[in-house]
Scaffold this motif. Structure first.
Motif, PDB file in Angstrom:
ATOM      1  N   GLN A 140       9.489 -41.495  22.890  1.00 32.98           N
ATOM      2  CA  GLN A 140      10.783 -40.824  22.726  1.00 32.98           C
ATOM      3  C   GLN A 140      10.718 -39.774  21.624  1.00 32.98           C
ATOM      4  O   GLN A 140      11.219 -38.654  21.785  1.00 32.98           O
ATOM      5  N   LEU A 141      10.111 -40.138  20.508  1.00 36.99           N
ATOM      6  CA  LEU A 141       9.977 -39.202  19.402  1.00 36.99           C
ATOM      7  C   LEU A 141       9.119 -38.002  19.787  1.00 36.99           C
ATOM      8  O   LEU A 141       9.455 -36.857  19.468  1.00 36.99           O
ATOM      9  N   THR A 142       8.018 -38.271  20.478  1.00 37.31           N
ATOM     10  CA  THR A 142       7.127 -37.194  20.891  1.00 37.31           C
ATOM     11  C   THR A 142       7.827 -36.222  21.824  1.00 37.31           C
ATOM     12  O   THR A 142       7.754 -34.999  21.645  1.00 37.31           O
ATOM     13  N   ARG A 143       8.514 -36.767  22.839  1.00 35.95           N
ATOM     14  CA  ARG A 143       9.223 -35.896  23.795  1.00 35.95           C
ATOM     15  C   ARG A 143      10.287 -35.064  23.102  1.00 35.95           C
ATOM     16  O   ARG A 143      10.429 -33.872  23.391  1.00 35.95           O
ATOM     17  N   GLN A 144      11.042 -35.678  22.185  1.00 37.65           N
ATOM     18  CA  GLN A 144      12.109 -34.949  21.519  1.00 37.65           C
ATOM     19  C   GLN A 144      11.564 -33.867  20.589  1.00 37.65           C
ATOM     20  O   GLN A 144      12.102 -32.763  20.508  1.00 37.65           O
ATOM     21  N   LEU A 145      10.495 -34.184  19.864  1.00 36.15           N
ATOM     22  CA  LEU A 145       9.881 -33.193  18.996  1.00 36.15           C
ATOM     23  C   LEU A 145       9.323 -32.019  19.786  1.00 36.15           C
ATOM     24  O   LEU A 145       9.493 -30.853  19.405  1.00 36.15           O
ATOM     25  N   LEU A 146       8.660 -32.315  20.897  1.00 38.45           N
ATOM     26  CA  LEU A 146       8.103 -31.248  21.732  1.00 38.45           C
ATOM     27  C   LEU A 146       9.206 -30.402  22.344  1.00 38.45           C
ATOM     28  O   LEU A 146       9.091 -29.171  22.453  1.00 38.45           O
ATOM     29  N   LYS A 147      10.301 -31.053  22.757  1.00 33.39           N
ATOM     30  CA  LYS A 147      11.420 -30.345  23.363  1.00 33.39           C
ATOM     31  C   LYS A 147      12.106 -29.421  22.363  1.00 33.39           C
ATOM     32  O   LYS A 147      12.458 -28.280  22.693  1.00 33.39           O
ATOM     33  N   GLU A 148      12.306 -29.906  21.135  1.00 33.25           N
ATOM     34  CA  GLU A 148      13.058 -29.149  20.138  1.00 33.25           C
ATOM     35  C   GLU A 148      12.208 -28.129  19.372  1.00 33.25           C
ATOM     36  O   GLU A 148      12.683 -27.037  19.053  1.00 33.25           O
ATOM     37  N   LYS A 149      10.954 -28.485  19.079  1.00 31.94           N
ATOM     38  CA  LYS A 149      10.168 -27.623  18.203  1.00 31.94           C
ATOM     39  C   LYS A 149       8.797 -27.253  18.751  1.00 31.94           C
ATOM     40  O   LYS A 149       8.049 -26.532  18.082  1.00 31.94           O
ATOM     41  N   GLY A 150       8.477 -27.762  19.960  1.00 30.17           N
ATOM     42  CA  GLY A 150       7.162 -27.482  20.502  1.00 30.17           C
ATOM     43  C   GLY A 150       6.078 -28.263  19.779  1.00 30.17           C
ATOM     44  O   GLY A 150       6.360 -29.208  19.037  1.00 30.17           O
TER      45      GLY A 150
END
Length: 314
Positions: A163-173
């Motif tokens: 979840q953290l990985t997906r959200q970080l990638l979604k928001e900041k690449g």
């Protein structure tokens, strides 16, 4: 490392096995280190490592001490493998006709190893810190509701690494996973510069004869001493890195725009002693971690596994 020649695949296996064993043994202490380093004046929940672990078990259960362990266990294999293999690689290419390396060359090899490992270390630490510190934030919400501002950068109840990985990638690449890269380099490069030459010279003191290997217990003790020394030496940068990589914090806790801003605010609000937060925890984590690593190299676990697999395939 030992002076014997070891193939690259065996080095990678040795590093991976050592990392898995070490992390399993010392992860609860690492969790306490992260929580102690992250708490600031006005929002202190823990007074010491033992207090942190006792309160963690009471509020989150035994396995609460292993929050974030899955990330470490997954990524510590390539991380430790790269670090240990890179040091051997640089030592080999910096040596002249097999002669003993000078101290500057030993330090240069360590510098190369520390630089290489941050490719894995930075995202691993980024995810691990969020998971480890989630329990502290949750405890603050219960005990000090005024100290936590809802709606932080990542608002996930009991988040998972995915979840953290997906959200970080979604928001900041991809840059989201590499937040704190500069601080990680400032920690890991000096650590390796100190650790590898110190280990090599301590290990040489226990060698049997001029060319004989040191006994495994000498390698273990040398790894522990060198690891704990290097860990304490770079602890101030580890505090900075932990603070920079933490995405969720209390409303009364400072936020930081970079390394310089973090140093200035810590000195102003908490004093120089804050840079030593979690130092003894870090020493207790790193000492057995690298002591185990040297014993795994000494025992030739990687060569044994490769030999076993080769026989099965024939």
């Amino acid at each position: 490392m030992a002076d014997k020649q070891i193939s690259l695949p065996a080095k990678l296996i040795n590093g991976g096995v050592a990392g898995l064993i070490g992390v399993t043994c010392v992860f609860p202490i690492d969790l306490a280190k992260t929580r102690l380093q992250n708490q600031q004046n006005g929002s202190r929940l823990y007074t010491s490592m033992s207090d942190c672990l006792i309160k963690t078990i009471r509020s989150e259960g035994y396995f609460g001490m292993y929050r974030g362990a899955a990330v470490n266990l997954t990524l510590v294999t390539p991380e430790k493998a790269i670090k240990l293999a890179a040091n051997d690689f640089f030592r080999y290419h910096l040596s002249k006709d097999g002669q003993k390396l000078t101290l500057p060359r030993e330090m240069l090899a360590g510098c190369g190893a520390g630089t290489c490992q941050v490719i894995i270390t930075t995202p691993m630490e980024m995810l691990k810190i969020q998971l480890q510190d989630a329990g502290r934030i949750a405890a603050q919400r219960k005990l000090m509701p005024q100290a936590v501002t809802p709606g932080g950068p990542i608002e996930v109840k009991s988040p998972t690494a995915m979840q953290l990985t997906r959200q970080l990638l979604k928001e900041k690449g991809i840059a989201g996973l590499y937040k704190g890269l500069g601080a990680t380099l400032l920690r890991d490069v000096p650590f390796s510069i100190i650790y590898f030459p110190l280990f090599a010279n301590l290990n040489n003191l226990g060698k049997r004869g001029a060319d004989g290997p040191a006994p495994f217990y000498v390698s273990f003790v040398s790894g522990c001493i060198a690891g704990s020394t290097a860990a304490v030496a770079v602890n101030p940068v580890d505090v900075i890195k932990t603070r920079l990589q933490s995405l969720t914090r209390g409303s009364q806790e400072d936020t930081y725009s970079g390394v310089t801003d973090c140093i200035r605010k810590i000195l102003r609000n908490e004093g120089p002693a804050a840079f030593l937060k979690g130092a003894y925890c870090r020493a207790l984590v790193i000492a057995p971690l690298f002591g185990i690593a040297q014993v795994v190299y000494f025992l030739g676990v990687g060569e044994f596994i490769l030999s076993y697999l080769s026989k099965r395939n024939n």
